[in-house]
Structures are given as C-alpha cells and as structure tokens.
Design a protein around this motif. Structure first.
Motif, mmCIF file in Angstrom:
data_model
loop_
_atom_site.group_PDB
_atom_site.id
_atom_site.type_symbol
_atom_site.label_atom_id
_atom_site.label_comp_id
_atom_site.label_asym_id
_atom_site.label_seq_id
_atom_site.Cartn_x
_atom_site.Cartn_y
_atom_site.Cartn_z
ATOM 1 N N TRP A 180 1.663 68.795 115.340
ATOM 2 C CA TRP A 180 2.691 68.720 116.371
ATOM 3 C C TRP A 180 2.427 67.572 117.337
ATOM 4 O O TRP A 180 3.361 67.040 117.936
ATOM 5 N N TRP A 186 12.930 68.465 104.154
ATOM 6 C CA TRP A 186 13.946 69.147 103.348
ATOM 7 C C TRP A 186 14.872 68.183 102.616
ATOM 8 O O TRP A 186 15.644 68.584 101.756
ATOM 9 N N THR A 187 14.801 66.889 102.946
ATOM 10 C CA THR A 187 15.730 65.920 102.358
ATOM 11 C C THR A 187 15.434 65.700 100.875
ATOM 12 O O THR A 187 14.291 65.873 100.435
ATOM 13 N N TYR A 242 7.042 63.294 107.571
ATOM 14 C CA TYR A 242 7.564 63.819 108.829
ATOM 15 C C TYR A 242 8.232 65.161 108.596
ATOM 16 O O TYR A 242 8.991 65.339 107.640
ATOM 17 N N LEU A 243 7.958 66.088 109.475
ATOM 18 C CA LEU A 243 8.451 67.453 109.347
ATOM 19 C C LEU A 243 9.975 67.516 109.296
ATOM 20 O O LEU A 243 10.542 68.241 108.476
ATOM 21 N N HIS A 244 10.645 66.750 110.142
ATOM 22 C CA HIS A 244 12.108 66.832 110.211
ATOM 23 C C HIS A 244 12.794 66.379 108.923
ATOM 24 O O HIS A 244 13.939 66.732 108.682
ATOM 25 N N ALA A 245 12.085 65.608 108.098
ATOM 26 C CA ALA A 245 12.700 65.078 106.876
ATOM 27 C C ALA A 245 12.232 65.790 105.613
ATOM 28 O O ALA A 245 12.663 65.443 104.517
ATOM 29 N N PRO A 262 7.248 61.397 115.166
ATOM 30 C CA PRO A 262 7.623 62.814 115.180
ATOM 31 C C PRO A 262 6.534 63.678 114.526
ATOM 32 O O PRO A 262 5.648 63.153 113.860
ATOM 33 N N PRO A 263 6.616 65.007 114.715
ATOM 34 C CA PRO A 263 5.644 65.901 114.079
ATOM 35 C C PRO A 263 5.598 65.661 112.562
ATOM 36 O O PRO A 263 6.606 65.338 111.942
ATOM 37 N N ALA A 264 4.399 65.821 112.003
ATOM 38 C CA ALA A 264 4.199 65.506 110.590
ATOM 39 C C ALA A 264 3.254 66.519 109.955
ATOM 40 O O ALA A 264 2.644 67.340 110.645
ATOM 41 N N THR A 285 1.306 71.795 110.276
ATOM 42 C CA THR A 285 2.046 70.764 111.000
ATOM 43 C C THR A 285 1.187 70.181 112.113
ATOM 44 O O THR A 285 0.522 70.907 112.856
#
Length: 188
Positions: A173, A148-149, A143-146, A177-179, A171
């Motif tokens: 979209w 950077w973790t 998932y894009l939002h994660a 969520p976006p991945a 990505t």
C-alpha cells in the motif's frame, strides 16, 4: 531529472509515472535468494530504487547487470552508483541472453509489462527463462488497480505457463499506486 519527467517524454519506454517506493523495492527483493546469488539481472532499473535494494542484499563478490532502454535513465544510473558489482547496460531487455553472458540466479524486473505489445512481452519472458539457472527466481510487480484488466490477466497467465511456481505478494500500500509482486521460480 526524474522518472516523471522521463514518463512524459517517453511514456511507452518509461512506463511509470512515479518512482517505486522503498517498501515495494523491499518486497521485490525479499525471499528470492539474492544473498546467495552470483549473478543477478535487473530489467528496467529506471532511477535505481530496485537497484539499491538488490545491491543491499548481494554478496561482495556477486554481480548485478542492470539493463535500461531509456538512455537518459541508463546514464543517470551509471553516474550515480559507484558500486563495482554493478554494470549498467543501455539496451533492450530482449537482448538479455547477450547481456547476461551465462546463467543468472535471479532476474528483477521493473518493466511495464502490460503496456508493451504481447509479442514483445513474450519474447522478453522467453529470454528471461532462457538465462535463468535451474531453480532461478524472477520477480516483477503490477499495480493493484490494473490487476483485473485483460493485459494484466494475460501476463499472469504467461508467467504461470513459463514457471514452475508463481506466487503473489500481499499488496504494498505504501507505493504510488499500490502494487503487488509476482515471484516466479524457474523449473529445476
């Protein structure tokens, strides 16, 4: 029965709160040689979105082995897919070498890599590299939002250490969520 229901019942086993989109399934199966593959393994097929995309690309004499840990999802997938190329195995991805029974041309994974313990993740990735034929392909998503973790960055580093080539897709979209997709190639 939905992936959302199974997520709330077993969040660490299921890993996703919503089923992946057809666009993500297309990105997962694009450019990994499924059309020429003899044997493909899918890890964590869930509701079968990636399964359907893999089967759409496979030759009529190829085979797909789908390994699902969640017994409810495994039973549902087996009951709703009547394709003779598909074998659904209710079990752990860590048992991949036993389930695959020979070299595999591609492994498609929907596993929740960043929520599993690091040693389990490493064990499964070792099993993937063990069964892949020389030049075989491994594909999974994040998932894009994660991205950077620390767990996601560590996972990407693990892929880079194990595979000859690692690519990241654009990505997707049109997924919740976006991945994006990791595509890795086994050393020849």
């Amino acid at each position: 029965m939905s992936i959302t229901t199974e997520f709330f019942r077993r969040p660490l086993m299921t890993g996703a709160v919503a089923a992946s989109s057809r666009r993500l399934a297309y990105a997962m199966t694009e450019g990994i040689g499924l059309e020429q593959a003899r044997t493909v393994v899918e890890l964590g097929p869930g509701t079968g979105v990636f399964t359907d995309a893999v089967l759409a690309r496979l030759a009529s004499d190829a085979r797909l082995v789908a390994v699902e840990l969640n017994p409810v999802l495994a039973a549902r997938l087996s009951a709703t897919r009547r394709d003779t190329r598909l074998t659904v195995v209710q079990g752990s991805a860590a048992e991949l070498a036993v389930v695959a029974s020979g070299p595999v041309d591609a492994v498609v994974s929907g596993l929740p890599w960043t929520v599993m313990p690091q040693n389990q993740r490493g064990y499964i990735l070792d099993a993937v590299t063990e069964v892949l034929a020389p030049g075989g392909r491994f594909t999974t998503f994040a998932y894009l939002h994660a991205a950077w973790t620390p767990p996601a960055r560590h996972f990407t580093a693990e892929l880079a250490c194990r595979f000859d080539r690692l690519e990241r897709s654009k990505t997707v979209w049109a997924n919740l969520p976006p991945a994006f997709v990791h595509r890795a190639t086994q050393r020849p």
